[in-house]
Design a protein around this motif. Structure first.
Motif, PDB file in Angstrom:
ATOM      1  N   VAL A 119       0.850  -1.196   0.000  1.00 45.58           N
ATOM      2  CA  VAL A 119       0.000   0.000   0.000  1.00 45.58           C
ATOM      3  C   VAL A 119       0.886   1.247   0.000  1.00 45.58           C
ATOM      4  O   VAL A 119       1.867   1.319   0.745  1.00 45.58           O
ATOM      5  CB  VAL A 119      -0.919   0.034   1.237  1.00 45.58           C
ATOM      6  N   LEU A 120       0.542   2.219  -0.833  1.00 44.95           N
ATOM      7  CA  LEU A 120       1.183   3.533  -0.811  1.00 44.95           C
ATOM      8  C   LEU A 120       0.191   4.536  -0.260  1.00 44.95           C
ATOM      9  O   LEU A 120      -0.926   4.655  -0.773  1.00 44.95           O
ATOM     10  CB  LEU A 120       1.627   3.949  -2.213  1.00 44.95           C
ATOM     11  N   GLU A 121       0.606   5.269   0.771  1.00 42.15           N
ATOM     12  CA  GLU A 121      -0.268   6.258   1.395  1.00 42.15           C
ATOM     13  C   GLU A 121       0.310   7.659   1.233  1.00 42.15           C
ATOM     14  O   GLU A 121       1.489   7.885   1.491  1.00 42.15           O
ATOM     15  CB  GLU A 121      -0.443   5.963   2.888  1.00 42.15           C
ATOM     16  N   ILE A 122      -0.552   8.596   0.812  1.00 49.12           N
ATOM     17  CA  ILE A 122      -0.223  10.012   0.776  1.00 49.12           C
ATOM     18  C   ILE A 122      -1.202  10.703   1.711  1.00 49.12           C
ATOM     19  O   ILE A 122      -2.402  10.747   1.449  1.00 49.12           O
ATOM     20  CB  ILE A 122      -0.337  10.576  -0.650  1.00 49.12           C
ATOM     21  N   ALA A 123      -0.696  11.210   2.836  1.00 50.07           N
ATOM     22  CA  ALA A 123      -1.564  11.741   3.893  1.00 50.07           C
ATOM     23  C   ALA A 123      -1.387  13.238   4.048  1.00 50.07           C
ATOM     24  O   ALA A 123      -0.269  13.762   3.973  1.00 50.07           O
ATOM     25  CB  ALA A 123      -1.260  11.029   5.213  1.00 50.07           C
ATOM     26  N   PHE A 124      -2.521  13.935   4.266  1.00 50.16           N
ATOM     27  CA  PHE A 124      -2.520  15.374   4.508  1.00 50.16           C
ATOM     28  C   PHE A 124      -3.604  15.682   5.528  1.00 50.16           C
ATOM     29  O   PHE A 124      -4.789  15.496   5.261  1.00 50.16           O
ATOM     30  CB  PHE A 124      -2.763  16.136   3.206  1.00 50.16           C
ATOM     31  N   ARG A 125      -3.190  16.079   6.715  1.00 47.86           N
ATOM     32  CA  ARG A 125      -4.113  16.377   7.816  1.00 47.86           C
ATOM     33  C   ARG A 125      -5.008  15.160   8.084  1.00 47.86           C
ATOM     34  O   ARG A 125      -4.507  14.095   8.370  1.00 47.86           O
ATOM     35  CB  ARG A 125      -4.914  17.640   7.505  1.00 47.86           C
ATOM     36  N   ASN A 126      -6.350  15.341   7.985  1.00 48.32           N
ATOM     37  CA  ASN A 126      -7.260  14.238   8.296  1.00 48.32           C
ATOM     38  C   ASN A 126      -7.548  13.331   7.108  1.00 48.32           C
ATOM     39  O   ASN A 126      -8.270  12.344   7.254  1.00 48.32           O
ATOM     40  CB  ASN A 126      -8.598  14.785   8.818  1.00 48.32           C
ATOM     41  N   PHE A 127      -7.005  13.669   5.951  1.00 45.00           N
ATOM     42  CA  PHE A 127      -7.279  12.895   4.751  1.00 45.00           C
ATOM     43  C   PHE A 127      -6.028  12.159   4.289  1.00 45.00           C
ATOM     44  O   PHE A 127      -4.900  12.604   4.508  1.00 45.00           O
ATOM     45  CB  PHE A 127      -7.775  13.805   3.622  1.00 45.00           C
TER      46      PHE A 127
END
Length: 246
Positions: free
Chosen positions: A67-75
């Motif tokens: 899995v690749l995750e790109i996270a920004f604040r709550n999203f």
């Protein structure tokens, strides 16, 4: 002019701030699938002396991948490359009734029980919203069929003939010379829990592609060709993912 420069400066500062707050992670995922497929209304019925019926139930299967995750604040945006096994447990019955001068009314036919496991390379892309440690997520998926196995037994019956059970163990193939669609696509919806690098999610997968796109038709010797009946994937998934910072 000054207002335009101010807007441009603000936009550049916003992009810089967003980039500073965006995190990238790579995760390893594994889990289980409770899988079945939809039941076509054409899978049960009658035509002249023929009658036929179908029952389906779920199978337990598995999935694994990255899995690749790109996270920004709550999203966050989580895209994955998975090997995922799906399918169904299938019970079909075909019967033909006719009159014989010696035996009178005769019923003959067969019952088949099989476990059908389809292997997929799957690419889900989910948007995840997280509050505290709890998640809501959803998004599309696309999948490519890469094999599978169909195992089961056929029991035939006739009042004047004794049949031995027929056991089969066949590889599942895809392509234009089969009844199976190599492509699948649909939607994922679910909830999750995240604590540190560990994530647990429960999802429902709604397949939107007919897995057997050929038109159904009746066969003289068996009454119905069940392999052509329409079916769509329906899967409940329980997965765990462990993330590493990039």
């Amino acid at each position: 002019m000054r207002f335009a420069l101010l807007l441009l400066t603000f936009a550049l500062l916003s992009v810089t701030a967003a980039s500073a707050q965006t995190t990238y992670r790579l995760g390893l995922r594994g889990g289980g699938n409770r899988a079945t497929t939809t039941l076509d209304a054409a899978s049960s019925g009658a035509s002249g002396p023929f009658s036929y019926s179908t029952e389906k139930s779920s199978i337990l299967a598995w999935q694994a991948g990255a899995v690749l995750e790109i996270a920004f604040r709550n999203f966050s945006l989580q895209s994955a490359m998975l090997f995922s096994q799906k399918g169904e447990s299938l019970n079909t019955s075909s019967n033909v009734e006719y009159t014989n001068a010696t035996f009178g009314i005769i019923n003959s036919g067969n019952n088949t029980r099989s476990s059908n496991r389809y292997n997929w390379l799957e690419l889900p892309v989910n948007v995840v919203y997280q509050v505290s440690n709890f998640q809501l997520f959803g998004g599309p998926y696309a999948a490519l069929g890469v094999g599978g196995q169909r195992r089961g037994t056929t029991l035939s019956y006739h009042p004047a003939i004794k049949y031995a059970p027929y056991h089969f163990n066949d590889k599942i193939r895809y392509g234009s010379d089969t009844y199976n669609s190599r492509l699948d696509a649909g939607l994922n919806l679910g909830i999750g829990y995240r604590r540190g690098p560990m994530q647990v999610q429960v999802a429902y997968q709604l397949g939107l592609v007919n897995l057997h796109p050929s038109e159904p038709y009746l066969l003289y010797d068996y009454g119905h060709d069940f392999a052509r009946d329409a079916a769509h994937n329906r899967v409940v998934q329980l997965t765990g993912t462990y993330f590493f910072d990039l």
